[in-house]
Design a protein around this motif. Structure first.
Motif, PDB file in Angstrom:
ATOM      1  N   SER A  79      33.435  48.005 -19.960  1.00 47.05           N
ATOM      2  CA  SER A  79      32.250  48.859 -19.858  1.00 47.05           C
ATOM      3  C   SER A  79      32.584  50.057 -18.973  1.00 47.05           C
ATOM      4  O   SER A  79      33.471  49.986 -18.126  1.00 47.05           O
ATOM      5  N   TRP A  80      31.845  51.153 -19.186  1.00 45.87           N
ATOM      6  CA  TRP A  80      32.075  52.384 -18.435  1.00 45.87           C
ATOM      7  C   TRP A  80      30.768  53.163 -18.368  1.00 45.87           C
ATOM      8  O   TRP A  80      29.969  53.113 -19.306  1.00 45.87           O
ATOM      9  N   VAL A  81      30.559  53.910 -17.273  1.00 48.62           N
ATOM     10  CA  VAL A  81      29.418  54.795 -17.130  1.00 48.62           C
ATOM     11  C   VAL A  81      29.944  56.214 -16.962  1.00 48.62           C
ATOM     12  O   VAL A  81      30.847  56.456 -16.154  1.00 48.62           O
ATOM     13  N   PHE A  82      29.393  57.158 -17.717  1.00 46.00           N
ATOM     14  CA  PHE A  82      29.871  58.541 -17.718  1.00 46.00           C
ATOM     15  C   PHE A  82      29.170  59.350 -16.628  1.00 46.00           C
ATOM     16  O   PHE A  82      27.947  59.400 -16.569  1.00 46.00           O
ATOM     17  N   THR A  83      29.974  59.999 -15.796  1.00 47.63           N
ATOM     18  CA  THR A  83      29.433  60.830 -14.724  1.00 47.63           C
ATOM     19  C   THR A  83      29.331  62.292 -15.146  1.00 47.63           C
ATOM     20  O   THR A  83      29.001  63.152 -14.332  1.00 47.63           O
ATOM     21  N   HIS A  84      29.628  62.559 -16.393  1.00 48.99           N
ATOM     22  CA  HIS A  84      29.583  63.912 -16.967  1.00 48.99           C
ATOM     23  C   HIS A  84      29.363  63.746 -18.462  1.00 48.99           C
ATOM     24  O   HIS A  84      29.537  62.649 -19.005  1.00 48.99           O
TER      25      HIS A  84
END
Length: 146
Positions: A65-70
């Motif tokens: 899983s990953w969360v996008f900061t841009h």
């Protein structure tokens, strides 16, 4: 100091020919904040103030899983993944998709994704990350030992 209409330091024209052999030999990098040994490989093809363009592989057997900061825009060159994406602000609904070669897709800032690589080949894609987040991928010249 801004120059002309640019809100930040001005980027320059760049071009890049993807080097698949170099990517095949790139070191596998650990993904932060993941359970187990989840790794990816890639290199920074273009790095300018306005954007970092990364040629990247999610390796076979990888699930993370990953969360996008841009905001981020991607194009799949080869391979396949199943992906689920939750969007802010409340992350209550999700979208599921199977991404394969030729697919273009986007992630808004704050989106959370879960990826599962399908098959025995890497999921190879191009990431367009504006503004440049400065991800610590090696440059092609570093992979080639120049």
């Amino acid at each position: 100091m801004p120059v002309g209409l640019a809100p930040a330091p001005r980027s320059k024209f760049r071009h890049h020919q993807i080097d698949h052999a170099a990517l095949d030999g790139a070191p596998a990098l650990p993904l932060p904040f993941q359970v187990g040994e989840q790794r990816i490989r890639g290199y920074s093809a273009i790095s300018e103030p306005s954007v970092q363009i990364i040629i990247e592989d999610f390796l076979p057997g990888t699930e993370f899983s990953w969360v996008f900061t841009h905001d981020e825009y991607q194009y799949c060159l080869s391979g396949a993944i199943d992906i689920e994406v939750w969007e802010p602000p409340l992350y209550q609904e999700s979208t599921k998709a199977r991404l394969t070669a030729g697919c273009v897709y986007s992630f808004p800032v704050g989106a959370r994704m879960h990826v599962k690589v399908l098959g025995d080949k890497p999921f190879r894609h191009i990431c367009f990350c504006p503004p440049n987040p400065g991800y610590p991928f090696p440059k092609l010249e570093e992979l080639k030992g120049a």
